[in-house]
Write an enzyme that holds these catalytic residues in place. Structure first.
Site, PDB file in Angstrom:
ATOM      1  N   TRP A 102      -7.082 -13.985 -37.433  1.00  0.00           N
ATOM      2  CA  TRP A 102      -7.313 -12.942 -38.433  1.00  0.00           C
ATOM      3  C   TRP A 102      -8.174 -13.445 -39.577  1.00  0.00           C
ATOM      4  CZ3 TRP A 102      -6.911  -8.542 -36.447  1.00  0.00           C
ATOM      5  CH2 TRP A 102      -5.970  -8.304 -35.430  1.00  0.00           C
ATOM      6  N   ASP A 172      -4.535 -11.806 -47.354  1.00  0.00           N
ATOM      7  CA  ASP A 172      -4.102 -10.904 -46.299  1.00  0.00           C
ATOM      8  C   ASP A 172      -2.674 -11.297 -45.968  1.00  0.00           C
ATOM      9  OD1 ASP A 172      -3.500  -9.546 -43.977  1.00  0.00           O
ATOM     10  OD2 ASP A 172      -5.188 -10.336 -42.820  1.00  0.00           O
ATOM     11  N   LYS A 196       4.204  -4.210 -39.684  1.00  0.00           N
ATOM     12  CA  LYS A 196       4.997  -5.381 -39.335  1.00  0.00           C
ATOM     13  C   LYS A 196       6.294  -5.451 -40.158  1.00  0.00           C
ATOM     14  CE  LYS A 196       0.656  -7.609 -38.168  1.00  0.00           C
ATOM     15  NZ  LYS A 196       0.731  -7.542 -36.700  1.00  0.00           N
TER      16      LYS A 196
END
Length: 360
Positions: A102, A172, A196
């Site tokens: 990511w 992030d 999540k």
């Protein structure tokens, strides 16, 4: 219905109490006669929902008054672009830490809009660690420093907050937000996809310091300007109303269960149990991540004999242990044990793992 435990990395398991509340309120929210999905986003009912959700989120993370909370659409991917468009110019240097999949997607997108400097990377050891800050090669005048606090695929997690000095720190935090206490004042911007630890997919939360607003470069699309959403209290356009509603219920569930401090203690217990099972398996299972950097949220592991992978997954499925297959890019197994995963689920998984190892 047979008890199952869902170890998906996202969209991920939600607290059962939250799902039961959603079920009970589906056709009639608090006597309104409406489902949340039918409400006007500017009506008094939804106004109450979004204001309570923001207030509870602020309470959970002790967010200072000089930070805006934004309920956005588009997922973390959208913020990969919004970030440089709002905080940098085409000629700006922007610093990124590369710790996995990511991080690299964020870096690739940022290169479209600014001059990216990768201050450190863990590719030299197959993405299994967090590079020591002393080795980071930072820019002299970076517009911001970006990192991903938890790599969902690789299972690498920062166990500390980097020191960015006077440079705005951006994170992030999609896969570990609300899993441990944070000092928000050390950050310029935090963004996190909801699917999540927060709620349904399709929504991202952003926490942004007010002095960083209003700096979007000319030509930035209106919907990608943080200031536009901040000025409209996340209601510039129709927001993801149902996702905000469910997130609000998750926030109340967290508050009723001791908040993020209590969640951290539970997450440590769950992760410790799973890693101990892997490490004490006499090599039957192994975790590729170096121990100081192992994630509490996403636990990747492999069987020494990969020929047994299919049998392991089939056996797990038969025992109600779902979504354990690793990401297609790395293979193996992965157990995601977010806040909503109960300790009983991790116990059931580790019991199965021990039994499976003994049977082979």
């Amino acid at each position: 219905m047979t008890q199952v435990y869902n170890f998906s990395s996202g969209p991920a398991v939600l607290p059962r109490d939250v799902l039961l509340t959603v079920q009970a309120e589906m056709t009639d929210w608090h006597g309104s006669g409406m489902c949340v999905m039918e409400m006007s986003h500017r009506g008094k009912e939804f106004t109450q929902i979004i204001h309570e959700a923001e207030a509870d989120f602020r309470k959970l993370l002790n967010i200072p008054a000089n930070y805006k909370v934004l309920f956005l659409q588009g997922g973390a991917h959208f913020n990969f672009s919004m970030l440089p468009l709002n905080l940098a110019t085409e000629s700006s240097a922007v610093d990124y830490v590369d710790t996995g999949h990511w991080s690299r997607i964020a870096i690739k997108e940022a290169r479209r809009y600014a001059k990216v400097n990768v201050v450190a990377s863990n590719e030299d050891r197959n993405g299994t660690y967090v590079p020591d800050e002393a080795s980071w090669k930072r820019s002299d005048n970076a517009a911001y420093l970006h990192y991903c606090s938890n790599e969902t695929i690789g299972g690498v997690e920062f166990q500390h907050t980097p020191d960015s000095g006077d440079v705005p720190l951006v994170c992030d935090m999609s896969s570990n937000i609300l899993s441990r206490p944070l000092d928000i004042a050390r950050y310029g911007l935090i963004y996190a996809g909801a699917q999540k630890n927060i709620g349904p997919s399709g929504m991202t939360l952003a926490i942004i310091r007010e002095d960083l607003l209003g700096k979007a470069r000319a030509g930035t699309p209106t919907m990608m300007d943080y200031q536009v959403h901040a000025a409209a209290d996340s209601l510039y356009n129709t927001p993801p109303t149902f996702a905000i509603y469910v997130a609000g219920l998750v926030f109340k569930w967290l508050l009723n269960n001791g908040g993020v401090g209590a969640m951290e203690a539970r997450n440590i217990e769950k992760a410790s149990l799973l890693y101990e099972t892997i490490d004490n398996s006499n090599g039957f299972y192994n975790c590729p991540v170096e121990r100081p950097f192992r994630s509490r949220m996403n636990v990747p592991f492999r069987l020494a004999d990969e020929a047994l992978d299919d049998a392991f997954l089939e056996g797990a499925q038969a025992h109600g242990l779902l979504q354990l297959k690793g990401h297609r890019s790395v293979g193996g197994m992965r157990a995601s044990i977010y806040n909503a995963m109960p300790l009983e689920g991790v116990r059931a998984l580790t019991e199965f793992m021990r039994d499976f190892a003994r049977s082979k």
